[in-house]
Structure formats: structure tokens, C-alpha cells
Design an enzyme around this catalytic site. Structure first.
Site, PDB file in Angstrom:
ATOM      1  N   ASP A 188      -5.166  -1.977   1.682  1.00  0.00           N
ATOM      2  CA  ASP A 188      -4.905  -3.379   2.237  1.00  0.00           C
ATOM      3  C   ASP A 188      -6.241  -3.776   3.109  1.00  0.00           C
ATOM      4  OD1 ASP A 188      -2.349  -3.340   1.481  1.00  0.00           O
ATOM      5  OD2 ASP A 188      -1.274  -2.706   3.436  1.00  0.00           O
ATOM      6  N   ASP A 194      -2.390   2.117   9.234  1.00  0.00           N
ATOM      7  CA  ASP A 194      -1.955   2.442  10.681  1.00  0.00           C
ATOM      8  C   ASP A 194      -0.822   2.804  10.878  1.00  0.00           C
ATOM      9  OD1 ASP A 194      -0.763   0.220   9.586  1.00  0.00           O
ATOM     10  OD2 ASP A 194      -1.171  -1.331  11.016  1.00  0.00           O
ATOM     11  N   GLY A 247       1.713   4.340   2.328  1.00  0.00           N
ATOM     12  CA  GLY A 247       1.344   3.948   0.908  1.00  0.00           C
ATOM     13  C   GLY A 247       0.193   4.438   0.474  1.00  0.00           C
ATOM     14  N   ARG A 275       6.796   7.666   3.940  1.00  0.00           N
ATOM     15  CA  ARG A 275       6.981   7.106   5.159  1.00  0.00           C
ATOM     16  C   ARG A 275       8.064   7.808   6.097  1.00  0.00           C
ATOM     17  NH1 ARG A 275       5.540   2.142   1.961  1.00  0.00           N
ATOM     18  NH2 ARG A 275       3.620   1.592   2.556  1.00  0.00           N
ATOM     19  N   ARG A 279      -0.063  -6.751   2.461  1.00  0.00           N
ATOM     20  CA  ARG A 279       0.755  -6.651   3.588  1.00  0.00           C
ATOM     21  C   ARG A 279       0.265  -8.032   4.425  1.00  0.00           C
ATOM     22  NH1 ARG A 279       1.860  -1.981   7.566  1.00  0.00           N
ATOM     23  NH2 ARG A 279      -0.320  -1.619   7.429  1.00  0.00           N
ATOM     24  N   ASP A 323      -6.746  -3.098   6.149  1.00  0.00           N
ATOM     25  CA  ASP A 323      -6.451  -3.831   7.259  1.00  0.00           C
ATOM     26  C   ASP A 323      -6.699  -2.644   8.724  1.00  0.00           C
ATOM     27  OD1 ASP A 323      -4.473  -2.070   6.678  1.00  0.00           O
ATOM     28  OD2 ASP A 323      -2.792  -3.342   7.353  1.00  0.00           O
ATOM     29  N   THR A 342      -5.949   3.136   2.631  1.00  0.00           N
ATOM     30  CA  THR A 342      -4.901   1.946   2.335  1.00  0.00           C
ATOM     31  C   THR A 342      -5.612   0.994   1.481  1.00  0.00           C
ATOM     32  OG1 THR A 342      -3.552   0.084   2.952  1.00  0.00           O
ATOM     33  CG2 THR A 342      -5.054   0.878   4.541  1.00  0.00           C
TER      34      THR A 342
HETATM   35  O1  F6P Z   1       0.134  -0.835   2.475  1.00  0.00           O
HETATM   36  C1  F6P Z   1       0.060  -0.688   1.181  1.00  0.00           C
HETATM   37  C2  F6P Z   1       1.045  -1.461   0.516  1.00  0.00           C
HETATM   38  O2  F6P Z   1       0.946  -1.650  -0.890  1.00  0.00           O
HETATM   39  C3  F6P Z   1       1.094  -3.108   0.891  1.00  0.00           C
HETATM   40  O3  F6P Z   1       0.122  -3.873   0.059  1.00  0.00           O
HETATM   41  C4  F6P Z   1       2.528  -3.386   0.587  1.00  0.00           C
HETATM   42  O4  F6P Z   1       2.846  -4.566   1.346  1.00  0.00           O
HETATM   43  C5  F6P Z   1       3.170  -2.269   0.815  1.00  0.00           C
HETATM   44  O5  F6P Z   1       2.436  -1.051   0.752  1.00  0.00           O
HETATM   45  C6  F6P Z   1       4.418  -1.892  -0.330  1.00  0.00           C
HETATM   46  O6  F6P Z   1       4.991  -0.828   0.361  1.00  0.00           O
HETATM   47  P1  F6P Z   1       6.033  -0.185  -0.760  1.00  0.00           P
HETATM   48  O7  F6P Z   1       5.287   0.857  -1.361  1.00  0.00           O
HETATM   49  O8  F6P Z   1       7.005   0.628   0.564  1.00  0.00           O
HETATM   50  O9  F6P Z   1       6.757  -0.981  -1.540  1.00  0.00           O
END
Ligand code: F6P
Length: 324
Positions: free
Chosen positions: A128, A103, A11, A72, A172, A130, A126
């Protein structure tokens, strides 16, 4: 080490461009070549490379998103995918990689390093926050400010209509954005995955705030909250149990991932990018660069992934006291 690859993976987060710029400029400073890899590990598998000079990264320090794009990659989870990626690195004579991501990206990096002994340094990117081994990940500070700004606006309309708003924020499985944006925006209640206080407690607290004369309220909910109800179900639950409340829901979503990085994220990105390149030039590998007590530090990539994250419980207490 003479040729270093740089990629953004997973992300995206504000500050990734500033980190790319820093890696590219540090390479130029130390007279190493820098190669950008598009779309993270997927671009590595497909050989989607671009040569980057100090001038290629003009005017991006202030831009959200990532000029190298992000992805990803499912293919990189397979042995064949990683083999293709390694073949491309050898063919293009790349000697090391800087991976800017979270991660999932670091897990891929650790496996790749084990299989091919390929030097990798991670930069935590990120929203997050985390990741173990850094007090701040790139983009977290900007995302907090974006969330607070949005909640401030929601507060205006909540107050005009005497409504209760449930605002879902990203993160997340972590509650960093919820807890900090919640305190920063003066939320009545904050629901985070790390501390499930139970729904009864939330009802009690909302009842109490009505009795105390509050006519509107904001509850910030982390997307990973463990109450067993999603944000819409939470809103319905409150409406059913506390009919005196008129409830609305707002999911902030991906707006939290965009926008110009804050000054904090730009400075952090600049510091971490330089350190990443310097480590590789010193033949260090398998490390993540991070920030602790305003010092740039390193943590092994394995630890960064597995170390877990500790939420600041004192903030929850502060938030409780603020709702008096
Ligand atoms: O890890 C970053 C993040 O924005 C999280 O906060 C969220 O859960 C996820 O990615 C959303 O992913 P996507 O962009 O694949 O919808």
C-alpha cells in the site's frame, strides 16, 4: 543482543522473503543468532519458532510471499496474548525483534515495547505504501508493476471492443497504487481517496474523451476511493448516464500481492534488513528503517504509524494533461 527474532506480519508483500534473508544473513555476519517466528504475532504467542542460519535462506530472494507465513493476530490485541508472547520470548532467550509489516504490525510493536520494554525494529512491508518515514514500502514497486502489466492487458481487450473499463486496484485507504499505476498505464481517470473530484467531473471527462475521438478508456479506481460508490456502482452510474459507453469492471485483487519481487524491492529489502540488525546491535529500538532520497533513514515507530501519507498531487495534474 545475541539472539534476534524476525517475523512477517499483516498482509504479505513481494520482497518480504528478501528482507528475511537480509536479516538472517546480517545476523550471521555479526555473529548473532537469528530465530524465525512463523505467522507473525500469532506465532509469537504460540511459540512457533525456527532457528535460521545463513543457509536457511538460500534461493528465496526472488520468491514472492513469505517463508515465515503471515497473519493478522486478534489475540495479540489482548493483554493476555501479549503476555504469552513475551513469556515465549523470554523462554527462548530472544533479545530483540525485527517486525516486517505495515502499520497494524507496527502499532502492535509499539504497544508491546511500552508494556515489556522489548527492543523492536520495524521494516515497512506492504504493497500500500501508506507508511510515513519511507518513500517506498517493500512490495509497493512490484505491486505497481503487476498492476500496470494487468491494466496493459485489459487495454488490449478494451480497445478491441471499444469498451470502457473500471479497474479496481488495492491500497486500503491510500491511493498510491491507483495514482502511479494509473499514470503508468495511461488511464483516462484515476479515482483516489485523497482527492475526491466528484462523479460529475468524471462524466464530463469521459464525454470529452469520446468527443476527442477515443473509442476505449480505462478508469483506475483505488479500493479506498471516497466517491461513495463501489467499482460496480460506478460502472452502472456511467452506463446509465453515458449510454454511448459499453462498460466492464475488473477487480485486480490479491494478484497484486504475489509474484517475484522487482529488483528495486530486492535491493530495498537487502538494505533495510542489514540496517535493522545493525540498529539492534547498537542497542537502538522502537525505530522503523526506511528510504528517503535513496538513503536508508530511521523514523520512530510511533511517527511511522501516525505521520500520515502525502500523495503526489503533481501526478494527478500530469494524468489530467495526459488525457488531452
Ligand atoms: O494492506 C495490504 C492489502 O492488500 C490492502 O491493499 C487490502 O486492502 C488488504 O490488504 C486486503 O486484506 P486481506 O488480505 O485480508 O483480504
Amino acid at each position: 543482543i545475541k539472539r534476534i527474532g524476525v517475523m512477517t506480519s499483516g498482509g504479505d508483500s513481494p520482497g518480504m522473503n528478501a528482507a528475511i534473508r537480509s536479516v538472517v544473513r546480517a545476523c550471521a555476519y555479526y555473529r548473532a543468532e537469528c530465530i524465525g517466528i512463523y505467522r507473525g504475532y500469532q506465532g509469537l504467542i504460540e511459540g512457533d519458532f525456527v532457528s535460521l542460519t545463513a543457509r536457511s535462506v538460500n534461493n528465496i530472494i526472488n520468491k514472492g510471499g513469505t517463508i515465515l507465513k503471515s497473519a493478522r493476530s486478534d489475540e495479540f490485541r489482548t493483554k493476555e496474548g501479549r503476555k504469552k508472547a513475551h513469556e515465549n520470548l523470554v523462554e527462548h532467550e530472544l533479545h530483540a525483534l525485527v517486525v516486517i509489516g505495515g502499520d497494524g504490525s507496527f502499532t502492535g510493536g509499539v504497544i508491546f515495547n511500552k508494556e515489556f520494554k522489548f527492543p523492536i525494529i520495524g521494516i515497512p512491508g506492504t504493497i500500500d505504501n501508506d507508511i510515513f518515514g519511507t518513500s517506498h514500502t517493500l512490495g509497493y514497486d512490484t505491486a505497481l508493476n503487476t498492476a500496470v502489466e494487468a491494466i496493459d492487458k485489459i487495454r488490449d481487450t478494451a480497445s478491441s471492443h471499444n469498451r470502457l473499463f473500471f479497474v479496481e486496484v488495492m491500497g486500503r485507504d491510500a491511493g498510491f497504487i491507483a495514482l502511479n499505476a494509473g499514470v503508468g498505464a495511461g488511464a483516462e481517470e484515476i479515482l483516489i481517496p485523497e482527492e475526491d473530484l466528484g462523479l460529475k467531473r468524471m462524466l464530463e471527462s469521459l464525454k470529452k474523451s469520446r468527443r476527442a475521438g477515443k473509442s476505449s478508456s480505462i478508469v483506475v479506481v483505488a479500493e479506498g476511493d471516497k466517491s461513495g460508490k463501489n467499482v460496480y456502482e460506478l460502472a452502472q452510474y456511467v452506463e446509465e448516464n453515458l449510454p454511448e459507453y459499453e462498460v466492464r469492471v475488473s477487480v485486480l485483487g490479491h494478484m497484486q500481492r504475489g509474484g517475484a519481487p522487482s529488483c528495486f524491492d530486492r535491493v530495498l529489502a537487502s538494505r533495510l534488513g542489514v540496517k535493522a540488525v545493525e540498529l539492534l546491535l547498537d542497542n537502538e529500538t522502537n525505530l522503523m528503517v526506511g528510504l528517503k532520497n535513496n538513503e536508508v533513514i530511521t523514523t520512530s515507530l510511533e511517527e511511522a504509524i501516525k505521520g500520515g501519507h502525502a500523495i503526489n498531487m503533481e501526478l494527478l495534474r500530469v494524468s489530467d494533461i495526459m488525457t488531452t
